[in-house]
Design an enzyme around this catalytic site. Structure first.
Site, PDB file in Angstrom:
ATOM      1  N   ASP A 317       0.806  -1.224   0.000  1.00  0.00           N
ATOM      2  CA  ASP A 317       0.000   0.000   0.000  1.00  0.00           C
ATOM      3  C   ASP A 317       0.838   1.273   0.000  1.00  0.00           C
ATOM      4  O   ASP A 317       0.388   2.305  -0.504  1.00  0.00           O
ATOM      5  CB  ASP A 317      -0.949  -0.009   1.199  1.00  0.00           C
ATOM      6  N   TYR A 401      -9.749  -0.549   2.595  1.00  0.00           N
ATOM      7  CA  TYR A 401      -9.275  -0.475   3.976  1.00  0.00           C
ATOM      8  C   TYR A 401      -8.899   0.944   4.374  1.00  0.00           C
ATOM      9  O   TYR A 401      -8.360   1.712   3.569  1.00  0.00           O
ATOM     10  CB  TYR A 401      -8.044  -1.367   4.173  1.00  0.00           C
TER      11      TYR A 401
END
Length: 683
Positions: A317, A401
């Site tokens: 990420d 998320y």
């Protein structure tokens, strides 16, 4: 005319608008100056990143030691751009001098995927004939393509396509209504998107088809909760007030609080970067250096379903999308509560224009329960001191998320990193009664949430009483000798077994909960006058799962930093990113970042040197229905704690909430009545 404008911008940056600290993020003016300089020399470019290039550490330390008599380091922009023909260039622009000082084509790499890159994909998939046909086969008519959504991910790596073409994979969903959560209606096929051509080039279709679920929507928005029975009505307000203001002071981006001094940086990739962290030690009368730089520098989220193409689901990420780029603009009273100080973040967009994320960083104080307490059963004497903590935080959203990152500073010299995971599970379609084979959980009819891990890499650049530090592995060990032996007659002896790391190759270690393993970062040249042990900051971290994908797997090769809980390397200015500078579409052959650096010189000395400790920690998530349709925040935490660093408890000077000595009790006195909290009430 262009060159004249460039010179004017450079002069403006160099003089009147120069930030007060060399580690401050680039301002909008500086970003615009860097872009103007590049345009004047290289014409049209697509901008992937324009960020501060931190000065070389040696130069920075000289300036920090004597800023009044040392030349301030130049402001230099670190840039990544893509040319109109798809070539990737890395470069440096000296903003103080107004010129390009580095410009190199970097072949066979793909820079990170920006938010702009992600947003384009959804519009393309809705118009693609192949996607429309797959939607029809899934049960979605062509006139409902406006209800089709996708989460674009980097493709990770797929040997069919390699890394010469900039690709994304589209994880597909359906929304019956614009307010519905698409994660309740995952689709079973996966288009591959060419970012350069802005078109779909392939669609992965599973052998077993899974039509669109016909279950009712499973939502978490306000109307849905109200229609389903309403919100709780028994919550009374909790108000946080600081009538005399906050206890910290800001000098530019440097904060001073409770003997701490910290510079707060920020960049597009790591998000918050903390520099020049020191603590004023009253016993010694000086600010003692502790850490030169702290940051969350990489993470990987491997998913555990072995069926193609799910092996590609292992998002880096930070390295593939950028924690700074994905940062939320925070809201007062919602994301942070109390008396808040915010910091903004300026970044570049694809066209080269400067943009701003308002309120990117939240700074505030919170009550933190008891700092220390003791009551003597003999005489009713007591002292209790309440703690407070300083929190420096940001929140970034990586598709489904949310990651809430909290850097927490305590009055006793402890630094805590807490991360909360919330948001929505990544979901995949499943047929009624389908066996998930243990690779996932049916969290709602037709919704399979796959097992996954969240593994974060903390980069610790220590300066514990100076730049020459050593790392020790510390394990709780039983004393030698059997019960009845002279050295351990009762068999109850145990001690802290310390193993010194002397080379980078040796300093690759896993976590061991059986021995309560921790790691000491020590200055061996400074011994405590009482314990005779070196001044130390101890890494205490207990949420450290093994990387579960097996050795030789794609994730294992690409995420080499996650193979061990701890690595230690000798400091190098250019070693910041443990999975490499450019992460998207790397094959892991060879593994980039930490494995490459260490294998180049495994015998490199790291004893009493300027070193960096890299720590991988996180959690393994086996989803459950309670995590859906939106996941309650799940926290994890680690500590950096002083040991043999201060002469005694450094928080003794924090005013107590209540205190009375034995002599005051004997004399019938109430003790420190002025310290008693006047705002708390008994109910």
């Amino acid at each position: 005319m262009v060159l004249e404008r460039v010179k004017q911008l450079a002069q403006q940056v160099s003089n009147t608008l120069a930030p007060p600290h060399p580690l401050d993020p680039l301002s909008t003016t500086e970003i615009e100056a860097a872009v103007s300089i590049l345009r004047s020399q290289h014409g049209k470019l697509y901008y992937n990143a324009v960020t501060i290039l931190e000065p070389p550490k040696a130069q920075m330390l000289k300036w920090l030691a004597d800023p009044d008599h040392t030349q301030k380091p130049n402001r230099i922009a670190d840039i990544v751009v893509i040319s109109t023909d798809g070539k990737v260039f890395d470069g440096h622009v000296d903003l103080t001098q107004g010129k390009v000082i580095k410009w190199e084509e970097t072949p066979n790499v793909q820079p990170l995927i920006t938010m702009e890159d992600l947003q384009i994909v959804e519009h393309v998939v809705r118009k693609d004939p192949g996607v429309i046909e797959q939607c029809r086969l899934s049960g979605i008519p062509a006139n409902e393509m406006d209800k089709v959504y996708c989460d674009p991910w980097t493709i990770g790596y797929d040997e069919r396509f390699g890394n010469a073409v900039r690709l994304q994979q589209a994880l597909m969903y359906y929304r019956p209504h614009v307010d519905d959560s698409q994660y309740s209606f995952p689709l079973d096929f996966c288009p591959i998107y060419d970012s350069n051509k802005q078109k779909i080039i392939h669609i992965d279709v599973p052998k077993v088809r899974r039509p669109l679920s016909r279950a009712p929507p499973n939502n978490y928005h306000v109307k849905s909760v109200e229609d389903g029975g309403g919100f709780r009505t028994d919550l009374k307000p909790i108000n946080i007030t600081q009538p005399e203001g906050v206890s910290f002071t800001m000098k530019g981006r440097t904060i001073e609080w409770q003997n701490w001094s910290i510079h707060i940086g920020f960049n597009y990739r790591e998000g918050i970067v903390l520099n020049n962290i020191g603590f004023f030690d009253k016993a010694e009368g000086v600010v003692r250096p502790i850490f030169y730089r702290l940051s969350l520098t990489e993470m990987v989220v491997p998913y555990g379903n072995p069926e193609h193409p799910h092996q590609r689901k292992h998002a880096f990420d930070l390295g593939e999308y950028g924690g700074g780029y994905m940062t939320n603009s925070l809201s007062l009273g919602c994301d942070c509560k109390g008396s808040i100080h915010y910091l903004d973040f300026d970044f570049v967009n694809r066209a080269g224009a400067a943009s701003t994320i308002k309120n990117a960083v939240c700074i505030h104080e919170e009550d933190n329960g008891i700092l220390f307490k003791h009551s003597d059963f003999r005489d009713d004497s007591v002292i209790v001191t309440r703690a407070r903590k300083l929190i420096i935080s940001h929140i970034f959203t990586a598709a489904n998320y949310e990651y809430c990152v909290y850097w927490i500073f305590h009055q006793d010299g402890t630094i805590q990193l807490e991360i909360k995971l919330t948001g929505i599970l990544n979901t995949y379609a499943m047929n009624p009664g389908e066996d998930t084979k243990g690779w996932g959980t049916e969290v709602y009819p037709g919704v399979n949430a796959h097992n996954h891990q969240h593994l974060f890499c903390l980069r610790v650049d220590p300066s514990v009483d100076g730049q020459k530090n050593t790392v020790f592995q510390v394990d709780a060990a039983r004393g030698a000798g059997e019960v009845g032996s002279p050295e351990n007659p009762y068999g109850n002896a145990f001690y802290a077994k310390k193993t010194k790391y002397t080379t980078a190759g040796q300093a690759r270690a896993g976590y061991d909960g059986n021995t309560s393993r921790t790691w000491d970062i020590s200055n061996e040249s400074k011994l405590h006058p009482y314990s005779k042990r070196p001044a130390t900051y101890k890494l205490v971290s207990r949420e450290v799962p093994d990387l579960l994908p097996k050795e030789g797997s794609l994730v294992w090769k690409r995420a080499g930093f996650a193979r061990h809980a701890v690595h230690v390397t000798k400091y190098s200015d250019d070693q910041i990113h443990p999975a490499g500078r450019h992460v998207p579409q790397t094959s892991g052959e060879p593994s980039q970042g930490l494995p490459l650096w260490i294998d180049a010189n495994p015998a490199e000395n790291i004893e009493n040197e300027d070193i960096v400790l890299w720590h991988t920690f996180g959690l393994t998530h086996f989803p459950a229905p309670e995590d859906f349709p939106v996941m309650p925040a799940e926290p994890m935490s680690l500590l950096l704690r002083p040991r043999n660093f201060f002469l005694r408890n450094p928080a003794l000077d924090v005013p107590p909430s209540y205190a009375r000595t034995p002599s005051q009790v004997a004399a019938g006195k109430t003790g420190c009545s002025s310290c008693v909290d006047k705002t708390s009430v008994q109910v």
